[in-house]
Design a protein around this motif. Structure first.
Motif, PDB file in Angstrom:
ATOM      1  N   GLY A 163      99.419 -23.276  45.115  1.00  0.00           N
ATOM      2  CA  GLY A 163      98.636 -22.294  45.987  1.00  0.00           C
ATOM      3  C   GLY A 163      99.523 -21.803  47.349  1.00  0.00           C
ATOM      4  N   SER A 165     102.330 -19.678  49.279  1.00  0.00           N
ATOM      5  CA  SER A 165     103.008 -18.589  49.109  1.00  0.00           C
ATOM      6  C   SER A 165     103.435 -18.105  50.493  1.00  0.00           C
ATOM      7  CB  SER A 165     102.471 -17.410  48.561  1.00  0.00           C
ATOM      8  OG  SER A 165     101.177 -17.105  49.083  1.00  0.00           O
ATOM      9  N   THR A 175      95.222 -11.477  48.680  1.00  0.00           N
ATOM     10  CA  THR A 175      95.693 -12.048  47.494  1.00  0.00           C
ATOM     11  C   THR A 175      96.207 -13.531  47.555  1.00  0.00           C
ATOM     12  OG1 THR A 175      96.490  -9.986  46.645  1.00  0.00           O
ATOM     13  CG2 THR A 175      97.280 -12.012  45.279  1.00  0.00           C
ATOM     14  N   ARG A 178      93.354 -16.074  48.514  1.00  0.00           N
ATOM     15  CA  ARG A 178      92.499 -16.146  47.354  1.00  0.00           C
ATOM     16  C   ARG A 178      93.096 -17.167  46.326  1.00  0.00           C
ATOM     17  NH1 ARG A 178      88.346 -12.573  47.313  1.00  0.00           N
ATOM     18  NH2 ARG A 178      88.796 -10.896  48.770  1.00  0.00           N
ATOM     19  N   GLN A 179      94.542 -16.814  46.265  1.00  0.00           N
ATOM     20  CA  GLN A 179      95.136 -17.849  45.379  1.00  0.00           C
ATOM     21  C   GLN A 179      95.356 -19.203  45.806  1.00  0.00           C
ATOM     22  OE1 GLN A 179      99.100 -15.973  44.934  1.00  0.00           O
ATOM     23  NE2 GLN A 179      98.867 -16.341  42.753  1.00  0.00           N
ATOM     24  N   SER A 182      92.315 -21.226  44.564  1.00  0.00           N
ATOM     25  CA  SER A 182      92.176 -21.482  43.329  1.00  0.00           C
ATOM     26  C   SER A 182      91.971 -22.724  42.779  1.00  0.00           C
ATOM     27  CB  SER A 182      93.239 -20.676  42.430  1.00  0.00           C
ATOM     28  OG  SER A 182      93.644 -19.381  42.941  1.00  0.00           O
ATOM     29  N   TYR A 234     106.974 -17.739  46.007  1.00  0.00           N
ATOM     30  CA  TYR A 234     106.741 -19.239  45.504  1.00  0.00           C
ATOM     31  C   TYR A 234     107.776 -19.891  45.295  1.00  0.00           C
ATOM     32  CZ  TYR A 234     102.748 -16.181  44.338  1.00  0.00           C
ATOM     33  OH  TYR A 234     101.860 -15.295  44.391  1.00  0.00           O
TER      34      TYR A 234
END
Ligand SMILES: Nc1ncnc2c1ncn2[C@@H]1O[C@H](COP(=O)(O)OP(=O)(O)OP(=O)(O)O)[C@@H](O)[C@H]1O
Ligand SMILES: [Mg+2]
Length: 348
Positions: A163, A165, A175, A178-179, A182, A234
């Motif tokens: 998660g 980034s 995004t 939210r990632q 997860s 990433y």
């Protein structure tokens, strides 16, 4: 015969800890859940003297169960391999009157939002950080403290870069947040993870880790490891080099920043794994600290490079014995998919 209570052995450093205990002539009792123990490979079970089953997702119950077991069994030391159990180890050691980290600060070694607060309070060189509960809060929170792009977005609690980034513009924030949310639970115990997301300044420069054995307020630093990663949004680890090629001044500054971080987190016994970047402008910047041995088989990488067994030194510290951290022998180890030793450079 000394007795060590190890909270969960199913971790990258678990076999190293169990082997080190065997070499020290200590017995290890492992605290885990029965269902998780069922998945242990036979090679791991064979190294364990006994088990105590509890629900490690229920902190109060686990603390009570394990304190009862430790008193009945005559446990001499408490240890763990997993970052998520480092607060439980600190609380348990405190309850039993054994050496351990400050239980009031221990959550900050597991939770990146609390770690950022502890670093700010302790004036540790660390990226400026905000924490948010929803994607909508992200841009206003960054504006409020004047953090510009790029930023790094990551779960308050997780590991293995899950998660995480690098975000270059406000449009990508939604995004990324939210990632980062997860993975609400961590396998294999099903531990609930704090769903907050931390967002921090991107720190440029090479990346290092420095492991430190802490015993009776003394820091014994192990050789620095350089971490190689991919670029892009990433970051995946591609390998490690130990010892990192550093000038004496850079080595001193990485160690000084690390010691300040350990103080801020109340790490006063055991081992700490500190990750830092060496920013061309700001110098050493602490990315995070775990009050535990490193993963990624770095115990093996460091041992191959230097001859130092940090799992042994860790157990000696929690047993309140002077840790064996000799001056490193000359050598260098690199790991990519599997660790291997490479010849020492002529400069040593
Ligand atoms: N503020 C930052 N600036 C630059 N790079 C960062 C920053 N924070 C994290 N990174 C990069 O992302 C990687 C993973 O971040 P972090 O260590 O915080 O998460 P993690 O889930 O604990 O990961 P791991 O378990 O792989 O160490 C770091 O090793 C580093 O390469
Ligand atoms: Mg990390």
């Amino acid at each position: 015969m000394k007795k060590i209570l190890l909270i969960e052995a199913l971790a990258n450093s678990g076999p190293y800890v169990l082997d080190a205990a065997g070499a020290l002539g200590a017995h290890v009792f492992v605290a885990t859940h029965e269902d998780v123990y069922d998945s242990y490979p036979a090679t791991l079970r064979d190294k364990i003297h006994g088990t105590v089953f509890t629900d490690l997702t229920d902190g109060d119950r686990a603390l009570a169960d394990l304190a009862g077991f430790a008193k009945a069994t005559g446990i001499d030391a408490v240890a763990c391999c997993w970052e998520f159990f480092t607060p439980l180890v600190a609380q348990l050691a405190h309850r039993l009157g054994l050496p351990g980290n400050d239980p009031r600060l221990a959550r900050a070694s597991r939770n990146k939002a609390e770690m950022a607060q502890a670093f700010a309070a302790g004036q540790v060189s660390a990226p400026r950080t905000v924490s948010v509960r929803t994607a909508g809060e992200a841009a206003p929170a960054l504006d409020a403290v004047g953090i510009g792009f790029p930023v790094v977005v990551k779960p308050a609690e997780q590991g293995g870069s899950w998660g995480v980034s690098v975000v270059n513009s406000p449009e990508e924030l939604d995004t990324a947040v939210r990632q980062a949310q997860s993975w609400p639970i961590a396998a294999p115990h099903g531990l609930p993870m704090d769903q907050r997301v931390v967002i921090q300044e991107y720190v440029p420069g090479p990346e290092f880790s420095l492991d430190t054995v802490v015993w009776r307020d003394e820091y014994a630093h192990l050789p620095v490891v350089e971490k190689h990663t991919t670029g892009g949004a990433y970051r995946a680890e591609t390998g490690h080099t130990c010892p990192a090629a550093l000038s004496p001044a850079d080595l001193r500054s990485l160690r000084a920043a690390t010691e300040r971080a350990l103080e801020a987190l109340g790490i006063r016994n055991g081992v700490a794994h500190t990750e830092l970047k060496l920013s061309p402008e700001a110098g050493p910047v602490v990315i995070e600290v775990g009050a535990r041995l490193p993963g990624d088989h770095l115990v093996d990488v460091v041992r191959r490079a230097s001859g130092i067994d940090e799992a042994r030194a860790y157990l000696q510290a929690v047993l309140d014995e002077k840790p064996d951290v000799p001056a490193p022998r000359k050598g260098r180890a690199r790991s990519d998919s599997s660790p291997r030793r490479v010849p020492a450079p002529s400069t040593g």
